[in-house]
Design a protein around this motif. Structure first.
Motif, mmCIF file in Angstrom:
data_model
loop_
_atom_site.group_PDB
_atom_site.id
_atom_site.type_symbol
_atom_site.label_atom_id
_atom_site.label_comp_id
_atom_site.label_asym_id
_atom_site.label_seq_id
_atom_site.Cartn_x
_atom_site.Cartn_y
_atom_site.Cartn_z
ATOM 1 N N ALA A 123 -27.573 -79.870 71.975
ATOM 2 C CA ALA A 123 -28.907 -79.826 71.461
ATOM 3 C C ALA A 123 -29.019 -78.453 70.716
ATOM 4 O O ALA A 123 -29.558 -78.329 69.489
ATOM 5 N N LEU A 124 -28.761 -77.294 71.604
ATOM 6 C CA LEU A 124 -28.717 -76.018 70.916
ATOM 7 C C LEU A 124 -27.965 -75.848 70.105
ATOM 8 O O LEU A 124 -28.418 -75.296 68.921
ATOM 9 N N TRP A 125 -26.854 -76.281 69.937
ATOM 10 C CA TRP A 125 -25.996 -76.128 68.789
ATOM 11 C C TRP A 125 -26.520 -76.766 67.361
ATOM 12 O O TRP A 125 -26.479 -76.406 66.313
ATOM 13 N N ILE A 126 -26.919 -78.002 67.756
ATOM 14 C CA ILE A 126 -27.638 -78.825 66.519
ATOM 15 C C ILE A 126 -28.708 -77.994 66.103
ATOM 16 O O ILE A 126 -28.813 -78.111 64.887
ATOM 17 N N ILE A 127 -29.491 -77.535 66.771
ATOM 18 C CA ILE A 127 -30.706 -76.925 66.437
ATOM 19 C C ILE A 127 -30.534 -75.453 65.679
ATOM 20 O O ILE A 127 -30.939 -75.246 64.744
ATOM 21 N N PHE A 128 -29.723 -74.662 66.322
ATOM 22 C CA PHE A 128 -29.389 -73.325 65.798
ATOM 23 C C PHE A 128 -28.103 -72.918 65.203
ATOM 24 O O PHE A 128 -27.991 -72.045 64.384
ATOM 25 N N GLY A 129 -27.093 -73.634 65.724
ATOM 26 C CA GLY A 129 -25.706 -73.056 65.400
ATOM 27 C C GLY A 129 -25.026 -73.719 64.283
ATOM 28 O O GLY A 129 -24.114 -73.080 63.665
ATOM 29 N N ASP A 130 -25.147 -75.228 63.958
ATOM 30 C CA ASP A 130 -24.312 -75.699 62.907
ATOM 31 C C ASP A 130 -24.910 -75.400 61.558
ATOM 32 O O ASP A 130 -25.893 -74.813 61.167
ATOM 33 N N GLU A 131 -23.935 -75.545 60.442
ATOM 34 C CA GLU A 131 -24.329 -75.142 59.022
ATOM 35 C C GLU A 131 -25.389 -76.052 58.637
ATOM 36 O O GLU A 131 -26.236 -75.756 57.641
ATOM 37 N N ASN A 132 -25.426 -77.365 59.160
ATOM 38 C CA ASN A 132 -26.641 -78.139 58.823
ATOM 39 C C ASN A 132 -27.473 -78.313 59.884
ATOM 40 O O ASN A 132 -28.068 -79.580 60.061
ATOM 41 N N SER A 133 -27.817 -77.240 60.463
ATOM 42 C CA SER A 133 -28.810 -77.199 61.645
ATOM 43 C C SER A 133 -30.348 -77.523 61.041
ATOM 44 O O SER A 133 -30.727 -77.609 59.979
ATOM 45 N N ILE A 134 -31.193 -77.809 62.075
ATOM 46 C CA ILE A 134 -32.530 -78.178 61.864
ATOM 47 C C ILE A 134 -33.223 -77.020 61.100
ATOM 48 O O ILE A 134 -34.038 -76.960 60.068
ATOM 49 N N VAL A 135 -32.868 -75.751 61.524
ATOM 50 C CA VAL A 135 -33.486 -74.582 60.921
ATOM 51 C C VAL A 135 -33.066 -74.403 59.721
ATOM 52 O O VAL A 135 -33.897 -74.215 58.751
ATOM 53 N N SER A 136 -31.872 -74.534 59.248
ATOM 54 C CA SER A 136 -31.539 -74.593 57.758
ATOM 55 C C SER A 136 -31.923 -75.533 57.051
ATOM 56 O O SER A 136 -32.293 -75.559 55.869
ATOM 57 N N HIS A 137 -32.242 -76.666 57.822
ATOM 58 C CA HIS A 137 -32.864 -77.880 57.116
ATOM 59 C C HIS A 137 -34.353 -77.581 56.704
ATOM 60 O O HIS A 137 -34.681 -77.868 55.601
ATOM 61 N N ILE A 138 -35.020 -77.078 57.288
ATOM 62 C CA ILE A 138 -36.342 -76.557 57.289
ATOM 63 C C ILE A 138 -36.475 -75.651 56.152
ATOM 64 O O ILE A 138 -37.232 -75.754 55.166
ATOM 65 N N GLN A 139 -35.743 -74.809 56.087
ATOM 66 C CA GLN A 139 -35.597 -73.531 55.192
ATOM 67 C C GLN A 139 -35.252 -74.097 53.618
ATOM 68 O O GLN A 139 -35.938 -73.746 52.912
ATOM 69 N N SER A 140 -34.203 -75.176 53.682
ATOM 70 C CA SER A 140 -34.064 -75.766 52.544
ATOM 71 C C SER A 140 -35.105 -76.526 52.062
ATOM 72 O O SER A 140 -35.626 -76.544 50.807
ATOM 73 N N LYS A 141 -35.728 -77.164 52.842
ATOM 74 C CA LYS A 141 -36.893 -77.935 52.514
ATOM 75 C C LYS A 141 -38.089 -76.920 51.781
ATOM 76 O O LYS A 141 -38.836 -77.572 50.676
ATOM 77 N N LYS A 142 -38.349 -75.681 52.283
ATOM 78 C CA LYS A 142 -39.449 -74.780 51.888
ATOM 79 C C LYS A 142 -38.815 -74.528 50.714
ATOM 80 O O LYS A 142 -39.572 -74.521 49.748
ATOM 81 N N GLN A 143 -37.721 -74.120 50.305
ATOM 82 C CA GLN A 143 -37.206 -73.587 49.204
ATOM 83 C C GLN A 143 -37.341 -74.767 48.068
ATOM 84 O O GLN A 143 -37.734 -74.399 46.784
ATOM 85 N N LEU A 144 -37.281 -75.914 48.379
ATOM 86 C CA LEU A 144 -37.014 -77.064 47.363
ATOM 87 C C LEU A 144 -38.482 -77.274 46.997
ATOM 88 O O LEU A 144 -39.046 -77.377 45.564
ATOM 89 N N ASN A 145 -39.708 -77.043 47.955
ATOM 90 C CA ASN A 145 -41.051 -77.034 47.705
ATOM 91 C C ASN A 145 -41.496 -75.966 46.518
ATOM 92 O O ASN A 145 -42.223 -76.197 45.565
ATOM 93 N N GLU A 146 -40.830 -74.795 46.935
ATOM 94 C CA GLU A 146 -41.174 -73.600 45.923
ATOM 95 C C GLU A 146 -40.386 -74.025 44.728
ATOM 96 O O GLU A 146 -41.235 -73.705 43.675
ATOM 97 N N LEU A 147 -39.503 -74.556 44.592
ATOM 98 C CA LEU A 147 -38.675 -74.679 43.184
ATOM 99 C C LEU A 147 -39.565 -75.806 42.557
ATOM 100 O O LEU A 147 -39.707 -75.757 41.375
ATOM 101 N N LYS A 148 -40.076 -76.981 43.105
ATOM 102 C CA LYS A 148 -40.843 -77.819 42.388
ATOM 103 C C LYS A 148 -42.005 -77.314 42.026
ATOM 104 O O LYS A 148 -42.538 -77.843 40.702
ATOM 105 N N GLN A 149 -42.626 -76.381 42.670
ATOM 106 C CA GLN A 149 -43.870 -75.575 42.109
ATOM 107 C C GLN A 149 -43.656 -74.766 40.814
ATOM 108 O O GLN A 149 -44.314 -74.830 39.826
#
Length: 102
Positions: free
Chosen positions: A26-52
């Motif tokens: 679980a720790l690896w999936i949340i923080f360590g992987d290149e497709n982690s939840i943290v990077s997914h949240i950052q990508s989603k935030k960047q996508l919203n900014e680009l849409k604006q």
């Protein structure tokens, strides 16, 4: 006290090898992987900014197209635009620019 903690049910549950493996995974999936939840949240935030930004630039394109259509209507519109935007005048005219202070 220490002996009681080592014999408690919570410690036995936590020290189970399957629980440790699941926690590490679980720790690896949340923080360590290149497709982690943290990077997914950052990508989603960047996508919203680009849409604006996309909406903003689409509005700017529409207004610029309208200005271009206005300028292509004839010499009168072109002269009006030049007078308003660049404070141009005819040789026998004076231009007074009034600046309002806030």
């Amino acid at each position: 006290m220490k002996k009681e903690f080592l014999q408690s049910g919570f410690f036995k549950f936590i020290s189970n090898k399957y629980v440790i493996a699941i926690l590490l995974f679980a720790l690896w999936i949340i923080f360590g992987d290149e497709n982690s939840i943290v990077s997914h949240i950052q990508s989603k935030k960047q996508l919203n900014e680009l849409k604006q930004q996309k909406e903003y630039y689409q509005e700017r394109i529409a207004s610029d197209k309208q200005k271009l259509q206005d300028l292509n209507r004839g010499n009168e519109e072109l002269e009006k635009f030049a007078r308003e935007q660049y404070h141009m005048s005819k040789p026998d005219e004076d231009v007074f620019v009034i600046v309002e202070e806030e």
